[in-house]
Design a protein around this motif. Structure first.
Motif, PDB file in Angstrom:
ATOM      1  N   TYR A  38       1.360  -1.229  -0.084  1.00  0.00           N
ATOM      2  CA  TYR A  38       0.126   0.106  -0.247  1.00  0.00           C
ATOM      3  C   TYR A  38       0.378   1.075   0.018  1.00  0.00           C
ATOM      4  CZ  TYR A  38      -4.060  -3.046   0.963  1.00  0.00           C
ATOM      5  OH  TYR A  38      -4.719  -4.155   1.327  1.00  0.00           O
ATOM      6  N   ILE A  39       0.470   2.341  -0.542  1.00  0.00           N
ATOM      7  CA  ILE A  39       1.092   3.355  -1.154  1.00  0.00           C
ATOM      8  C   ILE A  39       0.247   4.113  -0.222  1.00  0.00           C
ATOM      9  CG2 ILE A  39       2.275   5.122  -2.066  1.00  0.00           C
ATOM     10  CD1 ILE A  39       4.161   3.176  -4.096  1.00  0.00           C
ATOM     11  N   PHE A  40       0.281   5.670   0.138  1.00  0.00           N
ATOM     12  CA  PHE A  40      -0.297   6.621   0.642  1.00  0.00           C
ATOM     13  C   PHE A  40      -0.107   8.092   0.566  1.00  0.00           C
ATOM     14  CE2 PHE A  40      -1.185   3.503   3.458  1.00  0.00           C
ATOM     15  CZ  PHE A  40      -2.046   2.588   4.234  1.00  0.00           C
ATOM     16  N   LEU A  41      -1.483   8.461   0.123  1.00  0.00           N
ATOM     17  CA  LEU A  41      -0.117   9.566  -0.792  1.00  0.00           C
ATOM     18  C   LEU A  41      -1.394  10.679  -1.083  1.00  0.00           C
ATOM     19  CD1 LEU A  41      -1.499  10.147  -4.079  1.00  0.00           C
ATOM     20  CD2 LEU A  41      -0.367   8.254  -3.962  1.00  0.00           C
TER      21      LEU A  41
ATOM     22  N   PRO B 190      -3.080  10.751  -8.572  1.00  0.00           N
ATOM     23  CA  PRO B 190      -3.151   9.193  -7.433  1.00  0.00           C
ATOM     24  C   PRO B 190      -2.885   8.135  -9.253  1.00  0.00           C
ATOM     25  CG  PRO B 190      -5.299   9.745  -7.255  1.00  0.00           C
ATOM     26  CD  PRO B 190      -4.615  10.768  -7.632  1.00  0.00           C
ATOM     27  N   GLU B 191      -3.483   8.649  -9.809  1.00  0.00           N
ATOM     28  CA  GLU B 191      -3.861   8.339 -10.655  1.00  0.00           C
ATOM     29  C   GLU B 191      -2.487   8.422 -12.107  1.00  0.00           C
ATOM     30  OE1 GLU B 191      -5.901   7.443 -16.089  1.00  0.00           O
ATOM     31  OE2 GLU B 191      -6.467   9.320 -14.520  1.00  0.00           O
ATOM     32  N   SER B 192      -1.663   9.269 -11.972  1.00  0.00           N
ATOM     33  CA  SER B 192      -0.454   9.010 -12.959  1.00  0.00           C
ATOM     34  C   SER B 192       0.458   8.496 -11.835  1.00  0.00           C
ATOM     35  CB  SER B 192       0.123  10.409 -13.194  1.00  0.00           C
ATOM     36  OG  SER B 192       0.313  11.349 -12.190  1.00  0.00           O
ATOM     37  N   GLN B 193       0.586   8.166 -11.064  1.00  0.00           N
ATOM     38  CA  GLN B 193       1.511   7.786  -9.540  1.00  0.00           C
ATOM     39  C   GLN B 193       1.441   6.326  -9.743  1.00  0.00           C
ATOM     40  OE1 GLN B 193       3.515   9.787  -7.177  1.00  0.00           O
ATOM     41  NE2 GLN B 193       3.042  10.969  -8.560  1.00  0.00           N
ATOM     42  N   SER B 194       0.094   6.181  -9.479  1.00  0.00           N
ATOM     43  CA  SER B 194      -0.354   4.258  -9.227  1.00  0.00           C
ATOM     44  C   SER B 194       0.091   3.836 -11.162  1.00  0.00           C
ATOM     45  CB  SER B 194      -1.667   4.116  -9.703  1.00  0.00           C
ATOM     46  OG  SER B 194      -2.684   4.752 -10.275  1.00  0.00           O
ATOM     47  N   LYS B 195      -0.097   4.269 -12.441  1.00  0.00           N
ATOM     48  CA  LYS B 195       0.449   3.512 -13.645  1.00  0.00           C
ATOM     49  C   LYS B 195       1.685   3.086 -13.632  1.00  0.00           C
ATOM     50  CE  LYS B 195      -2.224   6.454 -16.925  1.00  0.00           C
ATOM     51  NZ  LYS B 195      -2.117   7.587 -17.753  1.00  0.00           N
ATOM     52  N   GLY B 196       1.663   1.635 -14.243  1.00  0.00           N
ATOM     53  CA  GLY B 196       3.570   1.086 -14.475  1.00  0.00           C
ATOM     54  C   GLY B 196       3.681   0.378 -13.680  1.00  0.00           C
TER      55      GLY B 196
ATOM     56  N   GLU C 244       2.499  -2.510  -9.869  1.00  0.00           N
ATOM     57  CA  GLU C 244       2.263  -3.064 -10.444  1.00  0.00           C
ATOM     58  C   GLU C 244       1.950  -3.998  -8.984  1.00  0.00           C
ATOM     59  OE1 GLU C 244       3.414  -6.932 -13.033  1.00  0.00           O
ATOM     60  OE2 GLU C 244       3.663  -5.077 -15.169  1.00  0.00           O
ATOM     61  N   ASP C 245       1.245  -4.359  -9.176  1.00  0.00           N
ATOM     62  CA  ASP C 245       0.680  -5.176  -7.246  1.00  0.00           C
ATOM     63  C   ASP C 245       1.475  -4.246  -6.782  1.00  0.00           C
ATOM     64  OD1 ASP C 245       0.526  -7.923  -8.510  1.00  0.00           O
ATOM     65  OD2 ASP C 245       2.686  -8.196  -8.661  1.00  0.00           O
ATOM     66  N   VAL C 246       0.335  -3.001  -6.829  1.00  0.00           N
ATOM     67  CA  VAL C 246       0.634  -2.195  -5.123  1.00  0.00           C
ATOM     68  C   VAL C 246      -0.739  -1.235  -5.387  1.00  0.00           C
ATOM     69  CG1 VAL C 246       1.735  -0.090  -4.447  1.00  0.00           C
ATOM     70  CG2 VAL C 246       2.754  -1.671  -5.580  1.00  0.00           C
ATOM     71  N   ILE C 247      -1.287  -1.124  -4.119  1.00  0.00           N
ATOM     72  CA  ILE C 247      -2.801  -0.572  -3.756  1.00  0.00           C
ATOM     73  C   ILE C 247      -2.353   0.472  -3.617  1.00  0.00           C
ATOM     74  CG2 ILE C 247      -4.632   0.052  -2.683  1.00  0.00           C
ATOM     75  CD1 ILE C 247      -4.552  -2.978  -4.855  1.00  0.00           C
ATOM     76  N   PHE C 248      -2.655   1.793  -4.085  1.00  0.00           N
ATOM     77  CA  PHE C 248      -2.559   3.573  -3.835  1.00  0.00           C
ATOM     78  C   PHE C 248      -3.952   3.689  -3.445  1.00  0.00           C
ATOM     79  CE2 PHE C 248       0.907   2.416  -6.883  1.00  0.00           C
ATOM     80  CZ  PHE C 248       1.619   4.245  -6.526  1.00  0.00           C
ATOM     81  N   ILE C 249      -3.887   4.428  -1.900  1.00  0.00           N
ATOM     82  CA  ILE C 249      -5.285   4.726  -1.148  1.00  0.00           C
ATOM     83  C   ILE C 249      -4.523   6.318  -1.439  1.00  0.00           C
ATOM     84  CG2 ILE C 249      -5.979   5.137   1.054  1.00  0.00           C
ATOM     85  CD1 ILE C 249      -5.332   1.906   1.130  1.00  0.00           C
ATOM     86  N   SER C 250      -5.085   7.038  -2.122  1.00  0.00           N
ATOM     87  CA  SER C 250      -5.189   8.910  -2.880  1.00  0.00           C
ATOM     88  C   SER C 250      -6.490   9.105  -1.454  1.00  0.00           C
ATOM     89  CB  SER C 250      -5.522   9.091  -3.465  1.00  0.00           C
ATOM     90  OG  SER C 250      -6.782   8.704  -4.151  1.00  0.00           O
TER      91      SER C 250
ATOM     92  N   ILE D 134      -9.263   4.285  -4.349  1.00  0.00           N
ATOM     93  CA  ILE D 134      -8.379   3.541  -3.924  1.00  0.00           C
ATOM     94  C   ILE D 134      -7.940   2.996  -5.751  1.00  0.00           C
ATOM     95  CG2 ILE D 134      -7.829   0.515  -3.293  1.00  0.00           C
ATOM     96  CD1 ILE D 134     -10.204   1.352  -1.239  1.00  0.00           C
ATOM     97  N   TRP D 135      -6.661   2.937  -6.059  1.00  0.00           N
ATOM     98  CA  TRP D 135      -6.282   2.787  -7.674  1.00  0.00           C
ATOM     99  C   TRP D 135      -4.815   1.896  -7.376  1.00  0.00           C
ATOM    100  CZ3 TRP D 135      -7.490   6.057 -11.173  1.00  0.00           C
ATOM    101  CH2 TRP D 135      -7.382   7.891 -10.849  1.00  0.00           C
ATOM    102  N   GLU D 136      -5.215   1.297  -8.614  1.00  0.00           N
ATOM    103  CA  GLU D 136      -4.278   0.173  -8.652  1.00  0.00           C
ATOM    104  C   GLU D 136      -3.944   0.212 -10.310  1.00  0.00           C
ATOM    105  OE1 GLU D 136      -3.103  -4.222  -8.245  1.00  0.00           O
ATOM    106  OE2 GLU D 136      -5.754  -3.910  -8.100  1.00  0.00           O
ATOM    107  N   SER D 137      -2.661   0.708 -10.540  1.00  0.00           N
ATOM    108  CA  SER D 137      -2.217   0.572 -12.275  1.00  0.00           C
ATOM    109  C   SER D 137      -3.020   1.580 -12.616  1.00  0.00           C
ATOM    110  CB  SER D 137      -2.898  -1.405 -12.476  1.00  0.00           C
ATOM    111  OG  SER D 137      -1.320  -2.119 -12.135  1.00  0.00           O
TER     112      SER D 137
END
Length: 94
Positions: free
Chosen positions: A1-4, A11-17, A19-25, A33-36
C-alpha cells in the motif's frame, strides 16, 4: 500500500506502471483506491469538519487503515471507511 494526498499528487499517474501495489489517495472530500492507473473504488463524499487540528490526520488515517487490515482482515474499502470514521472521531473529540 502507498498512501498519498490527492491534493499534492495525482493518484492516477502515480499508480500507472506500478504492479501489485494499491494506492490510497485521500483528501478532505474523498478517499480513492487506485491500482495500475485505474480507480477501483471511491468513498462517499466526506462531510467537512471546519474546526479541529488537522495536522497529522493523514498519518492517523493510514495507521487506522493498517490496524483494521491487520486485526480485522477487512476488505480495502471497509478499512478505508473505518479509517475515515476514526479520523472524524479524532477531529471531533480531540
Amino acid at each position: 500500500y502507498i498512501f498519498l494526498s490527492s491534493d499534492e499528487h495525482d493518484p492516477e499517474s502515480q499508480s500507472k506502471g506500478v504492479e501489485d501495489v494499491i494506492f490510497i489517495s485521500h483528501s478532505p472530500e474523498k478517499v480513492e483506491i487506485w491500482e495500475s492507473g485505474k480507480k477501483l473504488w471511491q468513498s462517499e463524499p466526506i462531510e467537512q469538519i471546519k474546526e479541529g487540528m488537522i495536522l497529522g490526520i493523514g498519518d492517523h488515517f493510514a495507521s487506522s487503515f493498517i490496524v483494521d487490515k491487520l486485526y480485522n482482515h477487512t476488505e480495502d474499502k471497509d478499512a478505508v471507511n473505518f479509517a475515515i470514521a476514526r479520523c472524524r472521531d479524532y477531529l471531533l473529540y480531540s
